[in-house]
Design a protein around this motif. Structure first.
Motif, PDB file in Angstrom:
ATOM      1  N   TYR A 147       1.739  -1.251  -2.432  1.00  0.00           N
ATOM      2  CA  TYR A 147       0.836  -0.924  -2.437  1.00  0.00           C
ATOM      3  C   TYR A 147      -0.525  -1.951  -3.797  1.00  0.00           C
ATOM      4  CZ  TYR A 147       1.743   2.936   0.879  1.00  0.00           C
ATOM      5  OH  TYR A 147       1.862   3.667   1.473  1.00  0.00           O
ATOM      6  N   SER A 148      -0.110  -1.864  -5.479  1.00  0.00           N
ATOM      7  CA  SER A 148      -1.104  -2.167  -5.484  1.00  0.00           C
ATOM      8  C   SER A 148      -0.896  -4.188  -5.605  1.00  0.00           C
ATOM      9  CB  SER A 148      -0.262  -2.282  -7.375  1.00  0.00           C
ATOM     10  OG  SER A 148       0.891  -3.354  -7.590  1.00  0.00           O
TER      11      SER A 148
ATOM     12  N   VAL B 164      -5.874   0.412  -0.297  1.00  0.00           N
ATOM     13  CA  VAL B 164      -5.187  -0.186   1.225  1.00  0.00           C
ATOM     14  C   VAL B 164      -4.265   1.250   1.462  1.00  0.00           C
ATOM     15  CG1 VAL B 164      -5.505  -2.288   0.799  1.00  0.00           C
ATOM     16  CG2 VAL B 164      -2.774  -0.887  -0.115  1.00  0.00           C
ATOM     17  N   SER B 165      -4.657   1.575   2.557  1.00  0.00           N
ATOM     18  CA  SER B 165      -3.660   2.375   3.072  1.00  0.00           C
ATOM     19  C   SER B 165      -2.577   1.948   3.988  1.00  0.00           C
ATOM     20  CB  SER B 165      -4.528   2.825   4.406  1.00  0.00           C
ATOM     21  OG  SER B 165      -4.341   1.629   5.641  1.00  0.00           O
TER      22      SER B 165
ATOM     23  N   VAL C 182      -0.908  -1.323   4.207  1.00  0.00           N
ATOM     24  CA  VAL C 182       0.717  -2.390   3.556  1.00  0.00           C
ATOM     25  C   VAL C 182       1.525  -2.639   4.558  1.00  0.00           C
ATOM     26  CG1 VAL C 182       1.385  -1.001   1.787  1.00  0.00           C
ATOM     27  CG2 VAL C 182      -0.605  -1.373   2.049  1.00  0.00           C
ATOM     28  N   SER C 183       2.156  -1.279   5.587  1.00  0.00           N
ATOM     29  CA  SER C 183       3.349  -1.586   6.176  1.00  0.00           C
ATOM     30  C   SER C 183       3.077  -2.588   7.086  1.00  0.00           C
ATOM     31  CB  SER C 183       3.549  -0.101   7.282  1.00  0.00           C
ATOM     32  OG  SER C 183       2.234  -0.394   8.372  1.00  0.00           O
ATOM     33  N   GLU C 184       1.403  -3.119   7.440  1.00  0.00           N
ATOM     34  CA  GLU C 184       1.703  -3.649   8.755  1.00  0.00           C
ATOM     35  C   GLU C 184       1.768  -4.887   8.350  1.00  0.00           C
ATOM     36  OE1 GLU C 184      -2.290  -3.396  10.511  1.00  0.00           O
ATOM     37  OE2 GLU C 184      -1.579  -2.181  11.315  1.00  0.00           O
TER      38      GLU C 184
ATOM     39  N   ALA D 142       6.030   3.396   2.893  1.00  0.00           N
ATOM     40  CA  ALA D 142       6.231   1.500   2.574  1.00  0.00           C
ATOM     41  C   ALA D 142       6.462   1.051   1.395  1.00  0.00           C
ATOM     42  CB  ALA D 142       4.353   1.413   2.584  1.00  0.00           C
ATOM     43  N   HIS D 143       6.927   2.135   0.665  1.00  0.00           N
ATOM     44  CA  HIS D 143       7.692   1.560  -0.571  1.00  0.00           C
ATOM     45  C   HIS D 143       9.398   1.680  -0.332  1.00  0.00           C
ATOM     46  CE1 HIS D 143       4.299   3.219  -3.394  1.00  0.00           C
ATOM     47  NE2 HIS D 143       5.125   2.117  -4.013  1.00  0.00           N
ATOM     48  N   ALA D 144       9.987   1.730   0.520  1.00  0.00           N
ATOM     49  CA  ALA D 144      11.919   2.109   1.435  1.00  0.00           C
ATOM     50  C   ALA D 144      11.543   1.221   2.604  1.00  0.00           C
ATOM     51  CB  ALA D 144      11.651   2.796   2.331  1.00  0.00           C
TER      52      ALA D 144
END
Length: 149
Positions: free
Chosen positions: A29-30, A41-42, A46-48, A82-84
């Motif tokens: 994210y950061s 950011v959503s 982030v995943s995209e 998103a972290h995983a």
């Protein structure tokens, strides 16, 4: 901001500062926020961005019209985190790159592919206008063999 803009800014940032690849794996994210200049950011953005950068770094082409569904599928495979997702896409290459092993540096290969990405008309991919180099061949082989190098 459109996902293509986010991805383009993130790719440019990672190419300019390869250390960001490790940051992307640990702090998605950061890192995306810093690269784009957006305060927030959503998870979808982030995943995209993660899905697109991983594909481009492995020499694959991205159709931004399909990016949201690809990212959603990858996100679902990683428990909605998103972290995983960042760890699953970048964790191993970063770890190998940071090890003292004598094998090829996967992050350097990924950065090389990202440096050759061309964006245009809703699609991004490795620019072959400079001819086909070893990094292009490795990226193509990775795409054919399921993203593994």
């Amino acid at each position: 901001m459109a996902s293509q803009d986010i991805v383009q800014q993130l790719v440019n940032s990672v190419v300019a500062n390869p250390q960001l690849m490790g940051n992307l794996a640990e702090h998605p994210y950061s890192t995306v926020s810093q690269a784009t200049g957006q305060e927030e950011v959503s998870r979808d953005e982030v995943s995209e961005a993660l899905a697109a950068v991983a594909a481009l770094a492995n020499g694959q082409q991205i159709d931004f019209g399909n990016l949201a569904s690809i990212a959603a599928s990858l996100l679902a495979d990683n428990g909605g985190s998103a972290h995983a997702l960042a760890q699953s896409l970048f964790g191993e290459p970063v770890a190998v790159s940071q090890s003292t092993a004598t094998e090829a540096d996967p992050i350097a290969d990924m950065i090389g592919n990202l440096a050759n990405v061309a964006f245009g008309q809703g699609v991004a991919g490795v620019n072959l206008s400079d001819g086909i180099g070893l990094d292009d061949v490795i990226g193509l082989a990775g795409a054919i063999l399921g993203g593994k190098k």
